[in-house]
Write a protein that holds these residues in place. Structure first.
Motif, PDB file in Angstrom:
ATOM      1  N   CYS A  40      -3.095   6.104   2.223  1.00  0.00           N
ATOM      2  CA  CYS A  40      -2.668   4.897   2.951  1.00  0.00           C
ATOM      3  C   CYS A  40      -1.923   5.236   4.239  1.00  0.00           C
ATOM      4  CB  CYS A  40      -1.835   4.003   2.052  1.00  0.00           C
ATOM      5  SG  CYS A  40      -2.786   3.442   0.644  1.00  0.00           S
TER       6      CYS A  40
ATOM      7  N   ASN B 187      -5.695   0.507   6.960  1.00  0.00           N
ATOM      8  CA  ASN B 187      -4.633  -0.483   6.740  1.00  0.00           C
ATOM      9  C   ASN B 187      -4.834  -1.715   7.635  1.00  0.00           C
ATOM     10  OD1 ASN B 187      -3.643   1.493   5.092  1.00  0.00           O
ATOM     11  ND2 ASN B 187      -1.931   2.068   6.409  1.00  0.00           N
TER      12      ASN B 187
ATOM     13  N   LEU C 277       0.833  -1.200   0.000  1.00  0.00           N
ATOM     14  CA  LEU C 277       0.000   0.000   0.000  1.00  0.00           C
ATOM     15  C   LEU C 277       0.866   1.247   0.000  1.00  0.00           C
ATOM     16  CD1 LEU C 277      -2.627  -0.905   2.763  1.00  0.00           C
ATOM     17  CD2 LEU C 277      -3.041  -0.848   0.297  1.00  0.00           C
TER      18      LEU C 277
ATOM     19  N   LYS D 112      -5.290  -5.579   6.541  1.00  0.00           N
ATOM     20  CA  LYS D 112      -4.420  -6.658   7.068  1.00  0.00           C
ATOM     21  C   LYS D 112      -5.266  -7.794   7.661  1.00  0.00           C
ATOM     22  CE  LYS D 112      -2.547  -5.818  11.064  1.00  0.00           C
ATOM     23  NZ  LYS D 112      -2.791  -6.565  12.281  1.00  0.00           N
TER      24      LYS D 112
ATOM     25  N   MET E 288       0.615   0.923  10.629  1.00  0.00           N
ATOM     26  CA  MET E 288      -0.451  -0.072  10.738  1.00  0.00           C
ATOM     27  C   MET E 288      -1.078  -0.032  12.128  1.00  0.00           C
ATOM     28  SD  MET E 288      -1.975  -2.685   9.351  1.00  0.00           S
ATOM     29  CE  MET E 288      -0.988  -3.014   7.899  1.00  0.00           C
TER      30      MET E 288
ATOM     31  N   VAL F  67       3.168  -1.456   4.059  1.00  0.00           N
ATOM     32  CA  VAL F  67       2.825  -0.059   3.769  1.00  0.00           C
ATOM     33  C   VAL F  67       4.120   0.734   3.695  1.00  0.00           C
ATOM     34  CG1 VAL F  67       1.380   1.905   4.418  1.00  0.00           C
ATOM     35  CG2 VAL F  67       0.788  -0.387   5.242  1.00  0.00           C
TER      36      VAL F  67
ATOM     37  N   VAL G  18       0.612  -7.457   4.594  1.00  0.00           N
ATOM     38  CA  VAL G  18       0.492  -6.100   4.043  1.00  0.00           C
ATOM     39  C   VAL G  18       1.786  -5.347   4.319  1.00  0.00           C
ATOM     40  CG1 VAL G  18      -0.753  -3.899   4.188  1.00  0.00           C
ATOM     41  CG2 VAL G  18      -2.012  -6.043   4.416  1.00  0.00           C
TER      42      VAL G  18
END
Ligand SMILES: [Fe+2]
Length: 566
Positions: free
Chosen positions: A307, A313, A302, A317, A475, A327, A325
């Motif tokens: 994001c 996020n 991402l 996930k 996250m 980021v 994931v």
């Protein structure tokens, strides 16, 4: 071959790389001291070349991105960009940005790409670089969303993944979905700028009298305090329709603003924030689910400004069909210089994998340099001493409930402080949290702080440690109910947090956490960026002392020096 990536828009900056190594990355704001600076990053260029001992003639490739009409216009007339910067940061009255100008702004940013704008942009950039002394370089210019996507894809470590970019708008698009397979990126969907999640949230931020492109995180934080409203009663959910990989906004950008304005007055602010946040959560996760279903790819990269929304996020996930994931830590436009440099490196040298261990890509200062800076201080307000085992000493200060300003190693690239330019405190105290928010940093009361924690502690306190532990505070994670009292200063009211999870225990920062754990039983600290609200992260020891002098904090650590206010 040294490659220089340049981004000359919102949060301008540079990246220098060679082979499969990112040598240096910095944003102009850190040197100009203007938060999210939009100037051509001349200071960053000079600084990074000097820092690495390079000359302009050593740079053989310069990579830039974004050539849409609006960006080209800003390159032609920089005062337009400056004017918008001042209005956006609320340094200049919003009245001068009237409805007509607003309409014009959205209309021109949505225009399709045209070869003339690209040609003019190239000419302006080339001339600028020649003026700065670059000679015999190859100039390459890439698409905005390609550069967002590349930075996330090439350092994710994933062989096969979906790469999703979501932002306000760039090169007429507000998002893309691509497949990454064996170092090759294939775009399977482009979402037009007219259907922009980023602009929707930008409007919400603006309508709540906050700074667009800067305070979206505050909207997300405030949403946690709302009395939840059922989804079928949320009028904002109608603003977007998802059909497969298609995103369709109900209204034009400007009409979206006007419609949001009508709704804003009917609901309390926190509920308006909640409804907007919920809209992003539901619509973006739906889009991701569709993309996973369509491609069978289960790992997600991402990036793009939207994001930065850690709640979205987290939901991605936690989708059962998603395996992992990644980021990109500098997901906003400030990270574009890295994407453009990496794509040039891919095109010219076939390199698509980087040994990317961390984001400590800025300058570092020696103890000798720091000593000289301290000796120059004539304020008479500080005393200082060199301490060999500084981690042990500082851990004790935390155990005695102190706040410490902590400066060590290379400066972080990206918006988050990750233990090199940080304000640190014990994690369990709401009193310390409030003192930090309201007195030290002058932030709003509902903005939460983040924890930095050792992996062992993350395993102990987090509910949903799925996938690669997140090292960049990009996250959200839920904290186990029974553990929440240990980290009261660093969790949201809903029990979530945005941690930096430390897996390498050899760094100085990890040693600090280990020393604190010996005393307190937990390897967790409150970690917030070393700056005052509205200012950029500090870069140099001089910046650190300056900020220190303007806060009530008593302790500052500069490498091995402990500085104490008298
Ligand atoms: Fe962007």
């Amino acid at each position: 071959m040294f490659i220089l990536g340049i981004w000359d828009g919102h949060d301008s900056g540079v990246t220098l790389l060679k082979d499969d190594e990112v040598l240096f990355s910095i944003n102009e704001e850190r040197l100009s001291r203007r938060k999210l600076d939009i100037s051509f990053p001349e200071k960053s260029i000079e600084y990074s070349l000097n820092y690495l001992g390079l000359k302009k003639e050593d740079i053989s490739v310069i990579a830039v991105s974004t050539t849409e009409f609006a960006k080209t216009l800003w390159r032609m007339f920089p005062f337009l960009k400056e004017n918008y910067y001042l209005i956006r940061r609320k340094k200049k009255g919003y009245s001068s940005f009237n409805a007509f100008k607003k309409k014009l702004k959205y209309k021109i940013t949505e225009l399709q790409l045209d070869p003339l704008s690209k040609w003019i942009s190239r000419l302006i950039i080339k001339n600028k670089l020649k003026q700065l002394g670059f000679k015999n370089f190859k100039l390459v210019i890439y698409d905005h969303h390609l550069c967002h996507a590349i930075s996330s894809a090439f350092i994710s470590g994933f062989d096969k993944a979906l790469v999703i970019t979501i932002d306000g708008i760039g090169d007429a698009l507000s998002g893309t979905i691509s497949k990454l397979e064996n170092g090759k990126l294939e775009r399977i969907k482009a979402i037009s700028g007219k259907n922009s999640f980023g602009i929707f949230f930008e409007h919400v931020t603006n309508l709540m009298n906050m700074r667009e492109l800067e305070d979206e995180g505050k909207v997300m934080a405030l949403a946690n305090y709302a009395l939840p409203i059922e989804d079928d009663k949320n009028p904002l959910l109608d603003f977007f329709t998802i059909d497969g990989l298609d995103v369709k906004a109900k209204y034009s950008s400007l009409k979206t603003y006007n419609e949001l304005k009508k709704i804003l007055w009917v609901y309390p602010s926190e509920q308006f924030a909640y409804m907007a946040q919920r809209t992003l959560e539901i619509k973006i996760t739906e889009l991701v689910r569709n993309a996973v279903k369509e491609t069978g790819f289960k790992k997600i990269c991402l990036t793009g400004g939207t994001c930065s929304n850690i709640k979205v996020n987290m939901l991605i996930k936690n989708l059962p069909e998603v395996e992992d994931v990644y980021v990109f830590s500098h997901m906003g436009d400030g990270g574009l210089s890295m994407g453009s440099a990496m794509f040039a490196n891919y095109e010219l040298n076939g390199i698509s994998e980087y040994d990317f261990k961390d984001v400590y890509l800025g300058p570092k200062f020696s103890n000798d340099y720091i000593k000289a800076v301290l000796e120059k201080d004539k304020s008479g307000n500080i005393s200082y001493e060199y301490i060999e085992d500084i981690e042990k000493k500082v851990a004790k200060l935390f155990f005695e409930e102190n706040i410490v300003l902590w400066f060590q190693g290379e400066m972080e690239y990206g918006p988050r402080s990750l233990g090199n330019r940080s304000i640190l405190a014990p994690p369990h105290s709401e009193e310390i949290k409030n003192a930090l928010n309201l007195i030290q940093k002058k932030r709003v009361w509902y903005q939460p702080f983040c924890p930095s924690m050792l992996l062992d502690d993350a395993k102990e306190i987090l509910e949903d440690l799925k996938g690669t532990p997140n090292a960049y505070m990009t996250m959200g994670y839920m904290v186990k109910k029974e553990k929440q009292k240990l980290v009261k200063g660093v969790i949201n009211i809903d029990g979530s947090c945005r941690p930096q999870i430390i897996t390498d225990y050899n760094s100085k920062f990890a040693r600090l956490l280990l020393e604190y754990k010996k005393l307190s039983g937990v390897g967790i600290l409150l970690n917030t960026s070393f700056n005052l609200h509205g200012e950029p992260l500090i870069c140099s020891p001089e910046d650190a002392l300056n900020t220190f002098s303007r806060t009530p904090a008593k302790y500052l650590v500069l490498e091995n020096y402990l500085v104490t206010k008298k």
